[in-house]
Design a protein around this motif. Structure first.
Motif, mmCIF file in Angstrom:
data_model
loop_
_atom_site.group_PDB
_atom_site.id
_atom_site.type_symbol
_atom_site.label_atom_id
_atom_site.label_comp_id
_atom_site.label_asym_id
_atom_site.label_seq_id
_atom_site.Cartn_x
_atom_site.Cartn_y
_atom_site.Cartn_z
ATOM 1 N N UNK A 10 -3.355 43.864 21.868
ATOM 2 C CA UNK A 10 -2.866 42.512 22.172
ATOM 3 C C UNK A 10 -2.238 41.948 20.894
ATOM 4 N N UNK A 11 -0.956 42.204 20.664
ATOM 5 C CA UNK A 11 -0.316 41.854 19.388
ATOM 6 C C UNK A 11 -0.404 40.384 19.007
ATOM 7 N N UNK A 12 -0.396 39.486 20.003
ATOM 8 C CA UNK A 12 -0.379 38.054 19.695
ATOM 9 C C UNK A 12 -1.763 37.416 19.775
ATOM 10 N N UNK A 13 -2.809 38.217 19.820
ATOM 11 C CA UNK A 13 -4.177 37.699 19.802
ATOM 12 C C UNK A 13 -4.633 37.646 18.347
ATOM 13 N N UNK A 14 -4.316 36.530 17.672
ATOM 14 C CA UNK A 14 -4.572 36.482 16.241
ATOM 15 C C UNK A 14 -5.488 35.347 15.810
ATOM 16 N N UNK A 15 -6.102 34.635 16.749
ATOM 17 C CA UNK A 15 -7.060 33.599 16.364
ATOM 18 C C UNK A 15 -8.015 33.343 17.525
ATOM 19 N N UNK A 16 -9.127 32.645 17.282
ATOM 20 C CA UNK A 16 -10.119 32.428 18.339
ATOM 21 C C UNK A 16 -9.579 31.727 19.574
ATOM 22 N N UNK A 17 -8.516 30.936 19.425
ATOM 23 C CA UNK A 17 -7.955 30.253 20.594
ATOM 24 C C UNK A 17 -7.459 31.263 21.622
ATOM 25 N N UNK A 18 -6.803 32.335 21.150
ATOM 26 C CA UNK A 18 -6.334 33.364 22.081
ATOM 27 C C UNK A 18 -7.513 34.073 22.747
ATOM 28 N N UNK A 19 -8.578 34.292 21.981
ATOM 29 C CA UNK A 19 -9.770 34.912 22.579
ATOM 30 C C UNK A 19 -10.310 34.061 23.718
ATOM 31 N N UNK A 20 -10.358 32.747 23.506
ATOM 32 C CA UNK A 20 -10.885 31.869 24.545
ATOM 33 C C UNK A 20 -9.967 31.840 25.770
ATOM 34 N N UNK A 21 -8.661 31.908 25.540
ATOM 35 C CA UNK A 21 -7.730 31.961 26.670
ATOM 36 C C UNK A 21 -7.980 33.206 27.524
#
Length: 264
Positions: A8-19
């Motif tokens: 997941x190239x654009x998963x770079x912070x906890x916000x993306x994890x929560x999404x």
């Protein structure tokens, strides 16, 4: 039981994890999710429809690509609700507090960089709040709140960009560089605290590898505002502040579109 490996190239912070957690919350066949933010990798152990999981991840537009499938032994689902609530409440409070502080000082200092960064904090708080609201609730509740929050965030971003244009055309005074730098350092500390809390929570889960989260968009934004403050001091111009403000407002709008896509 099967384990899927996603890049997941654009998963770079906890916000993306929560999404991602929110997007997959209704898939009862998922037994475990392992996030490696530095490596941009997600492992999903499931007895569900792999094609559907892949499609749901692709819908988030984070660049998710299925790169591996492995048969694994059956495992029991892990109940992480209480842990998630505690962690989400902590980071929500941190981001909400920094939003208020940065917004007030940004208005006082007349800094678009600080105001934009405050809205970026608000965007993160919205994501964490949505995740907290989604724990134990049906997808319909999550989607309704996500739509409202997404439109609200988008309006803030557009208004911010309009204010940047107004100031670029000559309105407004030189921003207070000392407040820009000082409050951005405080925000940087707050983001570091949020990442630390999330990392500690992850390390306490036996099914997840401890990984050091060394970067995030928020940290880069904080550094950008600090640099802009230094440039304002050195040049006596408000242009560096407007540039960083424009970049962050664009990020806020992009985040709003992503939330709205997820809420469809």
């Amino acid at each position: 039981m099967e384990q899927l490996t996603f890049q997941v190239p654009h998963m770079d912070c906890p916000a993306e994890e929560q999404l991602i957690r929110m997007q997959l919350a209704e898939r009862t066949g998922i037994r475990r999710m392992e996030f490696d933010l530095p490596g941009r990798t997600l492992l999903i152990t499931h007895s569900d429809d792999a094609a559907l999981i892949e499609r749901l991840l692709i819908e988030l537009n984070l660049g998710a690509v299925l790169v591996g499938r492995t048969e694994v032994a059956a495992i029991e689902a892990t109940d992480e609700s209480d842990l998630q609530r505690r962690v989400l409440i902590t980071v929500l409070v941190i981001n909400a507090a920094l939003f208020v502080i940065e917004l007030i000082t940004g208005l006082i200092a007349q800094s678009m960089g600080l105001i934009a960064d405050s809205l970026d904090m608000l965007a993160d708080a919205i994501v964490y709040g949505l995740s907290l609201y989604a724990v134990g609730r049906a997808a319909s509740h999550k989607q309704q709140v996500a739509k409202i929050s997404g439109y609200f965030q988008l309006c803030l971003g557009i208004l911010g960009m309009a204010e940047v244009v107004r100031r670029f055309l000559g309105a407004g005074d030189e921003p207070g560089f000392m407040l820009m730098i000082g409050i951005s350092l405080l925000a940087l500390s707050g983001n570091a605290a949020s990442l630390f809390v999330l990392q500690r929570a992850r390390s306490q889960e036996v099914h997840m590898k401890a990984s050091w989260i060394f970067t995030s968009n928020d940290v880069l934004v904080n550094i950008g505002v600090i640099i802009a403050g230094v440039l304002v001091f050195l040049t006596g111009s408000h242009l560096p502040d407007l540039v960083i403000g424009s970049v962050v407002f664009a990020m806020v709008c992009y985040g709003a579109f992503r939330i709205l896509r997820m809420a469809r």
